[in-house]
Design a protein around this motif. Structure first.
Motif, PDB file in Angstrom:
ATOM      1  N   GLU A  13      59.965 -28.826  77.437  1.00  0.00           N
ATOM      2  CA  GLU A  13      59.924 -29.859  78.451  1.00  0.00           C
ATOM      3  C   GLU A  13      59.301 -29.289  79.724  1.00  0.00           C
ATOM      4  O   GLU A  13      58.878 -28.131  79.755  1.00  0.00           O
ATOM      5  CB  GLU A  13      61.348 -30.381  78.692  1.00  0.00           C
ATOM      6  CG  GLU A  13      61.933 -30.916  77.393  1.00  0.00           C
ATOM      7  CD  GLU A  13      63.129 -31.815  77.592  1.00  0.00           C
ATOM      8  OE1 GLU A  13      64.017 -31.463  78.391  1.00  0.00           O
ATOM      9  OE2 GLU A  13      63.169 -32.882  76.959  1.00  0.00           O
ATOM     10  N   SER A  14      59.234 -30.105  80.777  1.00  0.00           N
ATOM     11  CA  SER A  14      58.589 -29.604  81.985  1.00  0.00           C
ATOM     12  C   SER A  14      59.387 -28.425  82.540  1.00  0.00           C
ATOM     13  O   SER A  14      60.615 -28.415  82.499  1.00  0.00           O
ATOM     14  CB  SER A  14      58.446 -30.715  83.032  1.00  0.00           C
ATOM     15  OG  SER A  14      59.598 -31.475  83.116  1.00  0.00           O
ATOM     16  N   ASP A  66      47.450 -43.687  74.720  1.00  0.00           N
ATOM     17  CA  ASP A  66      48.166 -44.697  73.946  1.00  0.00           C
ATOM     18  C   ASP A  66      48.229 -44.270  72.484  1.00  0.00           C
ATOM     19  O   ASP A  66      47.378 -43.521  72.010  1.00  0.00           O
ATOM     20  CB  ASP A  66      47.426 -46.039  74.028  1.00  0.00           C
ATOM     21  CG  ASP A  66      47.746 -46.768  75.321  1.00  0.00           C
ATOM     22  OD1 ASP A  66      48.928 -46.849  75.661  1.00  0.00           O
ATOM     23  OD2 ASP A  66      46.807 -47.252  75.976  1.00  0.00           O
ATOM     24  N   LYS A 102      45.756 -41.853  70.617  1.00  0.00           N
ATOM     25  CA  LYS A 102      46.337 -40.556  70.296  1.00  0.00           C
ATOM     26  C   LYS A 102      46.131 -40.234  68.823  1.00  0.00           C
ATOM     27  O   LYS A 102      45.690 -39.140  68.455  1.00  0.00           O
ATOM     28  CB  LYS A 102      47.839 -40.604  70.621  1.00  0.00           C
ATOM     29  CG  LYS A 102      48.537 -39.272  70.583  1.00  0.00           C
ATOM     30  CD  LYS A 102      50.043 -39.439  70.684  1.00  0.00           C
ATOM     31  CE  LYS A 102      50.510 -39.674  72.106  1.00  0.00           C
ATOM     32  NZ  LYS A 102      51.990 -39.638  72.213  1.00  0.00           N
ATOM     33  N   PRO A 121      57.416 -35.934  67.921  1.00  0.00           N
ATOM     34  CA  PRO A 121      56.899 -36.640  66.746  1.00  0.00           C
ATOM     35  C   PRO A 121      55.492 -36.170  66.376  1.00  0.00           C
ATOM     36  O   PRO A 121      55.173 -36.010  65.186  1.00  0.00           O
ATOM     37  CB  PRO A 121      56.900 -38.102  67.183  1.00  0.00           C
ATOM     38  CG  PRO A 121      57.961 -38.191  68.224  1.00  0.00           C
ATOM     39  CD  PRO A 121      57.927 -36.873  68.934  1.00  0.00           C
ATOM     40  N   VAL A 122      54.655 -35.935  67.394  1.00  0.00           N
ATOM     41  CA  VAL A 122      53.290 -35.477  67.136  1.00  0.00           C
ATOM     42  C   VAL A 122      53.305 -34.104  66.462  1.00  0.00           C
ATOM     43  O   VAL A 122      52.564 -33.837  65.519  1.00  0.00           O
ATOM     44  CB  VAL A 122      52.480 -35.436  68.448  1.00  0.00           C
ATOM     45  CG1 VAL A 122      51.223 -34.606  68.290  1.00  0.00           C
ATOM     46  CG2 VAL A 122      52.128 -36.848  68.879  1.00  0.00           C
ATOM     47  N   GLN A 133      55.667 -32.892  64.636  1.00  0.00           N
ATOM     48  CA  GLN A 133      56.128 -33.047  63.257  1.00  0.00           C
ATOM     49  C   GLN A 133      54.986 -33.519  62.364  1.00  0.00           C
ATOM     50  O   GLN A 133      54.892 -33.171  61.206  1.00  0.00           O
ATOM     51  CB  GLN A 133      57.281 -34.050  63.213  1.00  0.00           C
ATOM     52  CG  GLN A 133      57.835 -34.224  61.818  1.00  0.00           C
ATOM     53  CD  GLN A 133      59.249 -34.735  61.829  1.00  0.00           C
ATOM     54  OE1 GLN A 133      59.644 -35.445  62.748  1.00  0.00           O
ATOM     55  NE2 GLN A 133      60.026 -34.385  60.822  1.00  0.00           N
ATOM     56  N   GLU A 154      68.839 -30.942  70.306  1.00  0.00           N
ATOM     57  CA  GLU A 154      68.885 -31.933  71.384  1.00  0.00           C
ATOM     58  C   GLU A 154      67.509 -32.597  71.549  1.00  0.00           C
ATOM     59  O   GLU A 154      67.398 -33.811  71.685  1.00  0.00           O
ATOM     60  CB  GLU A 154      69.289 -31.228  72.683  1.00  0.00           C
ATOM     61  CG  GLU A 154      69.712 -32.162  73.795  1.00  0.00           C
ATOM     62  CD  GLU A 154      69.902 -31.405  75.113  1.00  0.00           C
ATOM     63  OE1 GLU A 154      69.627 -32.010  76.157  1.00  0.00           O
ATOM     64  OE2 GLU A 154      70.290 -30.222  75.086  1.00  0.00           O
ATOM     65  N   LEU A 155      66.459 -31.778  71.517  1.00  0.00           N
ATOM     66  CA  LEU A 155      65.098 -32.304  71.638  1.00  0.00           C
ATOM     67  C   LEU A 155      64.769 -33.275  70.509  1.00  0.00           C
ATOM     68  O   LEU A 155      64.214 -34.343  70.733  1.00  0.00           O
ATOM     69  CB  LEU A 155      64.077 -31.157  71.573  1.00  0.00           C
ATOM     70  CG  LEU A 155      63.665 -30.452  72.849  1.00  0.00           C
ATOM     71  CD1 LEU A 155      62.569 -29.442  72.526  1.00  0.00           C
ATOM     72  CD2 LEU A 155      63.189 -31.420  73.895  1.00  0.00           C
ATOM     73  N   ALA A 201      66.821 -35.025  68.732  1.00  0.00           N
ATOM     74  CA  ALA A 201      67.614 -36.252  68.841  1.00  0.00           C
ATOM     75  C   ALA A 201      67.065 -37.169  69.926  1.00  0.00           C
ATOM     76  O   ALA A 201      67.197 -38.386  69.849  1.00  0.00           O
ATOM     77  CB  ALA A 201      69.072 -35.907  69.126  1.00  0.00           C
ATOM     78  N   ALA A 202      66.437 -36.577  70.955  1.00  0.00           N
ATOM     79  CA  ALA A 202      66.000 -37.380  72.102  1.00  0.00           C
ATOM     80  C   ALA A 202      64.677 -38.084  71.856  1.00  0.00           C
ATOM     81  O   ALA A 202      64.360 -39.050  72.536  1.00  0.00           O
ATOM     82  CB  ALA A 202      65.882 -36.492  73.337  1.00  0.00           C
ATOM     83  N   ALA A 203      63.906 -37.627  70.868  1.00  0.00           N
ATOM     84  CA  ALA A 203      62.597 -38.232  70.646  1.00  0.00           C
ATOM     85  C   ALA A 203      62.768 -39.708  70.281  1.00  0.00           C
ATOM     86  O   ALA A 203      63.438 -40.032  69.313  1.00  0.00           O
ATOM     87  CB  ALA A 203      61.864 -37.489  69.538  1.00  0.00           C
ATOM     88  N   PRO A 204      62.154 -40.604  71.093  1.00  0.00           N
ATOM     89  CA  PRO A 204      62.337 -42.021  70.807  1.00  0.00           C
ATOM     90  C   PRO A 204      61.605 -42.410  69.529  1.00  0.00           C
ATOM     91  O   PRO A 204      60.531 -41.911  69.255  1.00  0.00           O
ATOM     92  CB  PRO A 204      61.717 -42.724  72.020  1.00  0.00           C
ATOM     93  CG  PRO A 204      60.773 -41.734  72.598  1.00  0.00           C
ATOM     94  CD  PRO A 204      61.246 -40.363  72.210  1.00  0.00           C
TER      95      PRO A 204
END
Lengths: 258, 305
Positions: free
Chosen positions: A42-43, A182, A186, A212-213, A215, A249-250, A252-255
């Motif tokens: 993350e940032s 978008d 992408k 997701p990308v 993965q 955690e990362l 799980a957070a991916a929308p």
């Protein structure tokens, strides 16, 4: 060919504030042509600093960046020039990486000329045509004489990739290269990158916060946080069985869509 | 138009756009039809999503609802924007100020352009609390009541250390905290509608998740309507009941969010969903909407309800 970061650290010190910033701490990483390596974080994780170290845009405070065992810091000018040609950058903001007053053919042509990859306007134009077609901008003639503002975001990103591959690099370091795009655009740019991997055997160090990308396209994954590499491994192993709680955690957070 | 026609009407929808067109200048002599005959309704207590890619006109539509289009005389708005039945196209700036003060609270993507860098956060939240009485410094009563309200809104917006946050300047806060401050400012007005334009796009995924949850809980607690504008279908999926899909300035599809995502009817929505899913599904090839299809979508205005 093997690109390595060996136990590399980067500390930023400012004169005014007393606390130094340890942007990257003891990071070790390997990348090869034909391989899609992802650094996720993350940032503030230090992933972009690590990218800059790999690109020889920053000198490490400790440790070394090596190409086939040869330390970049100890290379002479010719070797360093060759290094910069074989390890290319594609950065996030295509608008900021392209000179607004130069046409596509000039933007790509000038790096070809500077690195002596082709001689004379006709030969350079021919090479620009080749690389534009490689990134799916066909017919190339339709895009050559456009200015950056006459291109869409996805097209600008493709021009940057074309400019990078014009120098026959072995590895491209892409820092958040598709993050601002978008979904459809992408997907298009990622397909181009995967295609270049297959056709030219180019490898990627792909820096992103977009799991997701990762993965979808990565072969090998490094997870970074607070300047450190927490874990790394083949993509399937990391996604199926993350060993670090932060990676979980990362993930799980991916929308995701239902 | 008679005066009666222009008064807030009981029973009228909270927001009603009818045949809205917005033309924006893009250069010295060029302009773009950013929004083309858009019909859109938001009822009280509803959660509505507006999704589209960059350049689809979704943000311009959002800005029209808040009266925040550029003020250039070359900006042309036609059609109707009714807020609680009151026609806002051509309304004076003062009427829009009123709408923004009482009816529509906004949250934008980049909190730093919205927050005043030289003012402590607490004062910025306090300024948006309605029915302000003159506050005399050190005059006791009112001031502590206001402070308590500020702390309450900050806590409600997911900032438990409200006192500390209130005393901070925007640059001292993280991105996620700043976005929560914007939520606090938006809800402090006790608006009927919270209008959030890409509220979490600039945030990390873990922070995004927390901020969205906060927004969700706050809107539910206050019974406020929500209009969520985003390019991210996954974000809209979890937050809204009904969704509008925009492409090239037009609404191409509208319906219950669950239905639109599961069984999209318009070809554009289908193509968009296919590309989104191609980024996450392991067994499908990466899919980008072909240019020829895009050109056809842009030329043939069809609407699927």
């Amino acid at each position: 060919m093997l690109l390595e970061a060996i136990d590399v650290s980067k500390t930023f010190r400012s004169r005014r504030s007393s606390a130094p910033v340890h942007a990257v701490q003891n990071a070790t990483l390997q990348a090869r042509p034909g391989e899609f390596v992802a650094i996720v974080g993350e940032s503030g994780s230090g992933k972009s600093t690590l990218a800059r170290l790999l690109l020889d845009l920053l000198d490490p405070t400790e440790g070394s960046i090596r190409l086939d065992g040869r330390e970049v810091g100890s290379m002479d000018r010719t070797e360093r020039r060759a290094y910069r040609r074989s390890v290319q950058a594609v950065l996030q903001d295509p608008a900021g990486s392209l000179n607004p007053r130069k046409r596509v053919v000039q933007a790509i042509g000038e790096v070809i000329r500077l690195h002596g990859m082709a001689r004379g306007p006709a030969e350079i134009r021919q090479r620009v045509t080749e690389v534009l077609e490689l990134v799916g901008m066909e017919p190339a003639a339709a895009f050559m004489d456009r200015f950056p503002h006459e291109l869409s975001g996805g097209q600008r990103q493709r021009v940057l990739i074309a400019r990078a591959i014009a120098l026959d690099p072995r590895i491209i370091v892409a820092d958040e290269a598709v993050s601002a795009l978008d979904a459809s655009v992408k997907a298009g740019v990622l397909a181009v990158m995967a295609d270049l991997k297959d056709r030219l055997g180019v490898g990627y160090v792909f820096i992103t916060h977009d799991l997701p990308v990762v993965q979808k396209v990565a072969d090998h994954v490094y997870v970074m946080r607070h300047g450190r590499i927490l874990e790394h491994g083949p993509k399937d192993a990391i996604f199926a069985d993350p060993s670090h709680p932060y990676t979980r955690e990362l993930l799980a957070a991916a929308p995701a869509l239902p | 138009m008679t005066i009666a026609e222009n008064q807030p009407a009981a029973g009228a929808p909270l927001i009603e756009l009818t045949g809205l067109n917005v033309v924006l200048p893009t250069g010295e002599r060029s302009e773009v039809e950013a929004v083309k005959s858009v019909d859109l309704v938001v009822h009280d207590g509803e959660r509505v999503g507006l999704v589209g890619e960059s350049g689809s006109g979704k943000s311009v539509t959002g800005r029209s609802i808040a009266g925040l289009l550029p003020t250039s005389p070359r900006v042309r708005v036609s059609g109707s924007i009714r807020i609680r039945g009151q026609e806002m196209v051509g309304a004076p700036a003062r009427t829009w100020d009123d709408v923004r003060r009482k009816t529509v609270g906004m949250i934008f993507q980049d909190p730093l352009t919205f927050l005043n860098p030289t003012m402590r956060v607490g004062r910025q939240v306090a300024e948006s609390i309605p029915d302000r009485r003159p506050v005399r410094s050190g005059a006791g009563g009112d001031r502590t009541a206001r402070d308590r309200a500020v702390f309450r809104f900050l806590r409600q917006a997911g900032l438990p250390d409200a006192e500390q946050v209130a005393a901070s300047f925007p640059h001292e806060l993280s991105g996620g905290m700043r976005q929560r401050v914007l939520i606090a400012i938006a809800i402090a007005k006790e608006p009927s509608l919270v209008l959030a334009d890409e509220p979490t796009t600039a945030l990390d995924a873990t922070v995004q998740q927390h901020v969205l949850r906060t927004l969700d809980e706050t809107v539910t607690e206050l019974g406020t309507s929500l209009m969520l504008i985003s390019h991210d279908l996954a974000v809209v999926a979890g937050m809204t009941d009904r969704v509008y899909v925009m492409y090239a300035g037009r609404i191409v599809e509208e319906g219950p969010t669950a239905r639109v995502l599961a069984e999209p009817r318009h070809e554009y929505t289908q193509a968009l969903l296919r590309s989104v899913r191609s980024l996450t599904d392991r067994d499908t090839d990466l899919y980008s909407i072909p240019l020829a299809l895009r050109q056809r979508f842009a030329e043939e205005p069809t609407h699927v309800a």
